[in-house]
Design a protein around this motif. Structure first.
Motif, PDB file in Angstrom:
ATOM      1  N   THR A 143      -3.274 -39.291 -31.663  1.00  0.00           N
ATOM      2  CA  THR A 143      -4.265 -40.429 -31.604  1.00  0.00           C
ATOM      3  C   THR A 143      -5.559 -39.703 -31.952  1.00  0.00           C
ATOM      4  OG1 THR A 143      -4.883 -40.245 -29.394  1.00  0.00           O
ATOM      5  CG2 THR A 143      -3.083 -41.657 -29.992  1.00  0.00           C
ATOM      6  N   LYS A 166     -11.673 -47.097 -40.637  1.00  0.00           N
ATOM      7  CA  LYS A 166     -10.371 -47.549 -40.576  1.00  0.00           C
ATOM      8  C   LYS A 166      -9.340 -46.493 -40.859  1.00  0.00           C
ATOM      9  CE  LYS A 166     -10.573 -52.001 -41.701  1.00  0.00           C
ATOM     10  NZ  LYS A 166      -9.936 -53.428 -42.117  1.00  0.00           N
ATOM     11  N   ILE A 182      -7.968 -43.923 -38.490  1.00  0.00           N
ATOM     12  CA  ILE A 182      -7.198 -44.083 -37.650  1.00  0.00           C
ATOM     13  C   ILE A 182      -5.823 -43.725 -37.810  1.00  0.00           C
ATOM     14  CG2 ILE A 182      -6.017 -45.949 -35.963  1.00  0.00           C
ATOM     15  CD1 ILE A 182      -8.935 -47.354 -36.270  1.00  0.00           C
ATOM     16  N   VAL A 205      -1.930 -43.595 -38.488  1.00  0.00           N
ATOM     17  CA  VAL A 205      -0.944 -44.601 -38.525  1.00  0.00           C
ATOM     18  C   VAL A 205       0.504 -43.860 -38.114  1.00  0.00           C
ATOM     19  CG1 VAL A 205       0.482 -46.231 -39.930  1.00  0.00           C
ATOM     20  CG2 VAL A 205      -2.071 -45.725 -40.494  1.00  0.00           C
ATOM     21  N   ASN A 233      -4.412 -56.273 -36.761  1.00  0.00           N
ATOM     22  CA  ASN A 233      -5.310 -56.638 -38.027  1.00  0.00           C
ATOM     23  C   ASN A 233      -4.393 -56.801 -39.097  1.00  0.00           C
ATOM     24  OD1 ASN A 233      -7.480 -54.734 -40.292  1.00  0.00           O
ATOM     25  ND2 ASN A 233      -8.090 -56.625 -39.161  1.00  0.00           N
ATOM     26  N   ASN A 265      -1.231 -54.677 -39.119  1.00  0.00           N
ATOM     27  CA  ASN A 265      -1.577 -53.202 -38.545  1.00  0.00           C
ATOM     28  C   ASN A 265      -1.649 -53.608 -37.048  1.00  0.00           C
ATOM     29  OD1 ASN A 265      -1.722 -51.743 -40.745  1.00  0.00           O
ATOM     30  ND2 ASN A 265      -3.625 -52.598 -41.259  1.00  0.00           N
ATOM     31  N   TYR A 315      -3.030 -52.204 -33.680  1.00  0.00           N
ATOM     32  CA  TYR A 315      -3.792 -51.068 -32.974  1.00  0.00           C
ATOM     33  C   TYR A 315      -3.414 -51.071 -31.391  1.00  0.00           C
ATOM     34  CZ  TYR A 315      -6.096 -50.750 -37.500  1.00  0.00           C
ATOM     35  OH  TYR A 315      -6.271 -50.538 -38.730  1.00  0.00           O
ATOM     36  N   VAL A 320      -5.242 -49.346 -28.033  1.00  0.00           N
ATOM     37  CA  VAL A 320      -6.480 -48.529 -27.381  1.00  0.00           C
ATOM     38  C   VAL A 320      -5.940 -48.035 -25.941  1.00  0.00           C
ATOM     39  CG1 VAL A 320      -8.858 -48.495 -26.924  1.00  0.00           C
ATOM     40  CG2 VAL A 320      -8.109 -49.755 -28.868  1.00  0.00           C
ATOM     41  N   ILE A 360      -7.160 -44.183 -29.838  1.00  0.00           N
ATOM     42  CA  ILE A 360      -6.817 -45.217 -30.721  1.00  0.00           C
ATOM     43  C   ILE A 360      -5.761 -45.108 -31.502  1.00  0.00           C
ATOM     44  CG2 ILE A 360      -8.492 -45.112 -32.506  1.00  0.00           C
ATOM     45  CD1 ILE A 360      -8.512 -48.099 -32.391  1.00  0.00           C
ATOM     46  N   SER A 366      -2.474 -46.669 -34.531  1.00  0.00           N
ATOM     47  CA  SER A 366      -1.730 -47.930 -35.118  1.00  0.00           C
ATOM     48  C   SER A 366      -0.492 -47.729 -35.550  1.00  0.00           C
ATOM     49  CB  SER A 366      -2.857 -48.320 -36.056  1.00  0.00           C
ATOM     50  OG  SER A 366      -2.787 -47.599 -37.421  1.00  0.00           O
TER      51      SER A 366
END
Lengths: 301, 476
Positions: free
Chosen positions: B6, B17, B20, B22, B45, B52, B54, B56, B67, B69
């Motif tokens: 993460t 973005k 982050i 995946v 999102n 996507n 996400y 947290v 974070i 995704s």
């Protein structure tokens, strides 16, 4: 002298009893306001509220029947007749009639609450019945014990209880007054049993039963509730100040102030604990009975 | 360990973005289900027909945020079964995007009610009591459906959404501080400060130290005022009039001081993007200090009397119990969670010196009331410290509206009710693409539902008051 004590005095008492209930409530509210450091409404506010309700229209639920309509009237009629029994007329067995008049009044109120079909009011009705069911036996134990001791089976035998030279008699009187005071708190739906000021339907006992009533019916119910408190207050005054006119009014006032103080300093107890609390009443009644038996068998302290 | 895959980030930090990671869905699932850290947010999102998702994760004790995704289709295996704390997130995602978490035990939109049934019982002995959405008191609308056996509550379902205003969409189109202040009127400072910090971070504005301190002072004052009022309201519910009256008056001292600072008793108009609109000068400083001492004396005296009154204790103790385990399991936040013994406080992520959360531990109504008392004391000490730190000049920079493109900013703050989280996501052109708000009520309403189980239905109002949740903050 006889005319004064036998006729005028009781009738005056009856008039006072019927006109003062709201003042009683007004005094309680004033004491509470003073304790909270507030100015508070006038002690005559309940009269203005009564007047306002009497001039209002009524909304009647479509699901309710005639029981809902007649209940407030029957309840009030029962209470007014009961008021006569503690002031004007005394006869053998009057306290039994008194108790069952109150029971009849309560029965129709509960029936009317069930009649609306609301889940709230059914809840209130079941609570009201559970918590006040212990009053009747306690009341009978106390009054009939005292009557048995005096040989006079009527409210009249309550007089002179306090002002006797016998220590046990005074103890009986104290226990009686204590029990009657508890009855006022329970029947009058006051703290710590119920909270007359709350707007939270789920916690109410008495108020939630009358959620559907409005206008004149509500005025009658509120007057009836106040009158019921006054009835038991009158029985206390009969014990403490049987003859003095001013004395009875002062005692009633003192009781109102005391209720106000209790409401200011106490939180309401949890609903599940109320049953335990009302057992205090039974205990007081049994103490009265035990003391009476002691006297009747010639015992001394 | 999935945690290593993460992205670690800071509160109020602008994240690109593309930075982050995946993850595969199975990895993403493990990230949520295997960790004992709190799931602070779970949202979607949408990007060119791609959903996507996400997540947290917040490690409160070490003040660490993670974070990651994943990409989901129109349905995905529900995570709630393994991690009950995400059940509301999944329901909200289902409501907003129609993405179905397969196997969710009670899949129902969180705000829309039409066409959905309440939980029913086949038991002939149980009955239902329906309360609201119109209530006897002057409160917000919410529908409470109790399944009872006699006076005992077996289950409570809370249906909200009656005042959904579309705040998230309005803020996306018109990022305006007045809108943020009205997300939940009693958390004006909380929401407006988070909003301002989020936009400041995205546009790269620097906020002067003095303005930051004033914001923190205002936040603690809001906490004090509402907590004082809440203890009073709990007392009012159990007919303990003395505390209800005394604390009601004392609360006024705090909010009137707020009035002197900002011209509004609830601090409306205090925050601005880039700082604050009003300064605290030396005269105000003395006023605040005096007010704090006065309030502290009154509150301490009243609470000492209240928490030693036998009738009060018998009513509050063991009422509406939420165990530490349950509170953690469903992801409760704020004073309600701390009162159950969970360490969760967003001030741990903020720049507070030597901040240690307080806890009343027991998890009942008493604990939630006493927790407030402890926090009032703590906030008072914090404000006094912060007033000392107040130096430098108050600067009001130009407001910039050119936000970093393709970015995401998550801002957390501990409002009086608990963790407030605003997520702002920008698109390629730097325009706000999504504005996501999470009020602490989002988690805690379910905590209330659990608290009243097996309690008397007549104890519901005092349980409710001990949580004191926001309806509009939930409805948005």
């Amino acid at each position: 002298m006889t005319l004064l004590t036998m006729i005028i005095f009781p009738i005056l008492k009856m008039i006072l009893l019927l006109s003062l209930p709201f003042l009683f409530i007004g005094v309680i509210n004033k004491v509470k306001a003073k304790f909270a450091g507030k100015q508070g409404a006038s002690i005559f506010q309940p009269y203005f509220d009564f007047n306002r309700l009497m001039n209002k229209g009524e909304v009647i639920s479509e699901t309710s029947t005639a029981i809902f309509r007649v209940a407030p009237v029957i309840n009030l009629a029962c209470l007014i007749v009961a008021a006569m029994l503690v002031t004007v007329i005394h006869f053998e067995g009057d306290f039994i009639l008194f108790s069952y008049l109150l029971a009849l009044g309560k029965f129709v109120s509960v029936a009317a609450a069930m009649d609306t079909g609301s889940s709230f009011e059914g809840m209130g009705a079941s609570r009201e019945v559970s918590y006040t069911s212990l009053i009747e036996p306690a009341f009978f134990i106390i009054i009939s014990s005292i009557c048995a001791m005096n040989g006079v089976y009527s409210f009249a035998s309550l007089a002179h209880l306090f002002w006797s030279n016998n220590d046990i008699m005074i103890l009986i009187a104290l226990a009686t007054v204590f029990a009657l005071f508890l009855i006022i708190l329970i029947e009058g739906s006051r703290v710590p049993i119920d909270d007359p000021k709350t707007h939270l339907e789920l916690t109410m006992i008495h108020e939630v039963m009358v959620l559907d009533n409005s206008g004149v019916d509500l005025a009658f119910i509120q007057y009836g509730a106040a009158l019921k408190m006054m009835l038991f207050t009158t029985i206390i005054t009969m014990t403490i100040a049987p003859l003095s006119f001013v004395g009875s009014v002062l005692v009633a006032l003192a009781i109102a102030v005391l209720i106000g103080i209790i409401e200011s300093l106490c939180a309401r107890i949890r609903l599940t604990h109320i049953i335990e609390y009302t057992f205090t009443l039974i205990v007081a009644a049994l103490i009265v009975m035990a003391l009476v038996l002691l006297i009747m068998h010639g015992g001394h302290l | 360990m999935v945690m290593t895959k993460t992205l670690i980030f800071k509160n109020n930090e602008v994240i690109n973005k593309s930075e982050i990671p995946v993850l595969e869905f199975t990895e993403f699932e493990r990230l949520i289900t295997d960790t004992h850290f709190r799931v602070a947010n779970l949202f979607i999102n949408q990007e060119e027909y791609k959903n996507n998702m996400y997540a947290v994760i917040a490690d409160d004790i070490n003040a660490q945020l993670y974070i990651a995704s994943t990409i989901v289709g129109n349905e995905y295996p529900s995570l709630t079964l393994k991690r009950p704390a995400v059940h509301m997130f999944e329901r909200e995602i289902y409501e907003n995007y129609g993405i179905r978490p397969v196997g969710h035990p009670f899949l129902k939109p969180v705000r829309v009610n039409e066409g959905y049934e309440f939980l029913k019982s086949d038991d002939l002995q149980s009955h239902e009591v329906a309360v609201g959405p119109v209530h006897a008191g002057i409160i917000e609308p919410g529908h409470f459906r109790f399944l009872c056996q006699g006076e005992r509550v077996m289950h409570l379902e809370i249906q909200l959404g009656w005042q959904h205003r579309g705040v998230e969409k309005m803020l996306k189109n018109n990022p305006n501080i007045w809108l943020a202040e009205s997300i939940s009127g009693d958390t004006t400072i909380g929401h407006s400060s988070v909003f301002a910090r989020g936009l400041e971070a995205l546009s790269g504005m620097k906020v002067c130290k003095r303005a930051q301190t004033i914001r923190k002072i205002a936040l603690e004052m809001e906490r004090m005022a509402i907590h004082i009022g809440d203890i009073g309201a709990i007392a009012g519910d159990i007919a303990y009039l003395m505390a209800a009256n005394v604390l009601g008056v004392t609360r006024t001292l705090v909010i009137n001081t707020m009035l002197e600072i900002s011209g509004s008793r609830f601090g409306k108009g205090l925050m601005r993007i880039g700082g604050v609109n009003f300064d605290i000068d030396d005269e105000l400083k003395t006023k605040i200090t005096n007010m704090l001492e006065e309030v502290d004396t009154r509150v301490t005296e009243m609470c000492d009397a209240m928490f030693s009154n036998a009738t009060v204790l018998s009513r509050l103790e063991n009422t509406g119990l939420v165990s530490t385990k349950k509170a953690e399991e469903i992801g409760m936040v704020g004073p309600a969670a701390r009162a159950s013994g969970v360490v969760v406080d967003c001030r741990l992520f903020g720049d507070y010196k030597n901040f240690v959360p307080v806890s009343a531990h027991n998890g009942d109504v008493w604990a939630r009331a006493y927790q407030r008392f402890l926090e009032i004391k703590q906030s008072k000490a914090m404000i006094l410290d912060m007033l000392e730190e107040l130096n430098g000049k108050l600067e009001t920079p130009e407001i910039k509206t050119d936000y970093a493109p393709n970015s995401m900013c998550l801002t957390f703050t501990e409002g009086w009710r608990g963790e407030i989280c605003h997520v702002i996501i920008t698109d390629k052109t730097g325009a706000i693409e999504q504005y996501k708000i999470k009020d602490p009520s989002f988690h805690n309403w379910f905590g209330l539902a659990l608290a009243v189980r097996n309690n008397q239905i007549s104890d519901f109002p005092v349980c409710n008051k001990s949580f004191d949740l926001s309806y509009c903050g939930f409805d948005l």
